[in-house]
Write a protein that holds these residues in place. Structure first.
Motif, PDB file in Angstrom:
ATOM      1  N   LYS A  25      -1.728  35.815  -9.256  1.00 17.03           N
ATOM      2  CA  LYS A  25      -2.571  37.015  -9.298  1.00 17.03           C
ATOM      3  C   LYS A  25      -2.514  37.783  -7.982  1.00 17.03           C
ATOM      4  O   LYS A  25      -2.348  38.997  -7.974  1.00 17.03           O
ATOM      5  CB  LYS A  25      -4.011  36.624  -9.624  1.00 17.03           C
ATOM      6  CG  LYS A  25      -4.940  37.797  -9.792  1.00 17.03           C
ATOM      7  CD  LYS A  25      -6.331  37.350 -10.203  1.00 17.03           C
ATOM      8  CE  LYS A  25      -7.234  38.566 -10.367  1.00 17.03           C
ATOM      9  NZ  LYS A  25      -8.590  38.171 -10.779  1.00 17.03           N
ATOM     10  N   GLU A  26      -2.647  37.064  -6.857  1.00 19.15           N
ATOM     11  CA  GLU A  26      -2.654  37.736  -5.553  1.00 19.15           C
ATOM     12  C   GLU A  26      -1.315  38.403  -5.236  1.00 19.15           C
ATOM     13  O   GLU A  26      -1.285  39.419  -4.552  1.00 19.15           O
ATOM     14  CB  GLU A  26      -3.024  36.752  -4.446  1.00 19.15           C
ATOM     15  CG  GLU A  26      -4.494  36.387  -4.456  1.00 19.15           C
ATOM     16  CD  GLU A  26      -4.931  35.609  -3.230  1.00 19.15           C
ATOM     17  OE1 GLU A  26      -4.341  35.792  -2.150  1.00 19.15           O
ATOM     18  OE2 GLU A  26      -5.890  34.810  -3.365  1.00 19.15           O
ATOM     19  N   ASN A  28       0.865  39.360  -7.659  1.00 15.37           N
ATOM     20  CA  ASN A  28       1.263  40.170  -8.814  1.00 15.37           C
ATOM     21  C   ASN A  28       2.605  39.706  -9.402  1.00 15.37           C
ATOM     22  O   ASN A  28       3.519  40.498  -9.606  1.00 15.37           O
ATOM     23  CB  ASN A  28       1.298  41.658  -8.459  1.00 15.37           C
ATOM     24  CG  ASN A  28       1.301  42.531  -9.700  1.00 15.37           C
ATOM     25  OD1 ASN A  28       0.744  42.161 -10.722  1.00 15.37           O
ATOM     26  ND2 ASN A  28       1.946  43.686  -9.596  1.00 15.37           N
TER      27      ASN A  28
END
Length: 86
Positions: A25-26, A28
């Motif tokens: 998530k961090e 991408n």
């Protein structure tokens, strides 16, 4: 950066639950790309991760061209260890 395959896998196995998702998530990227970085081989489900293996002791040497995923994993381990010690 060079690291043994066993060291790389050890870092992944020490990560707290949910870390692969957090890294993905961090940065991408997909979770499978993170798993591939740490030694999985499902490239049809995730991207290549800019690493080269050379056989040898301790699983061989992995040459990491980009350490962004590793750096974030080590940061997560530091955070986790700080909360465990507190």
């Amino acid at each position: 950066m060079n690291i043994t395959f066993n060291e790389l896998r050890n870092i992944k196995h020490r990560l707290p639950t949910g870390s692969v998702g957090r890294i993905a998530k961090e940065l991408n990227i997909t979770e499978q790309t993170v798993r591939n970085y740490f030694g999985a081989n499902k490239f049809n489900e995730g991207d290549l991760t800019g690493k080269h293996y050379q056989s040898g002791p301790n699983g061989g040497i992995v040459n990491l061209q980009d350490t962004t995923i590793l750096d974030l994993a080590l940061k997560i381990l530091r955070e986790h260890n700080a909360t465990v010690v507190s």
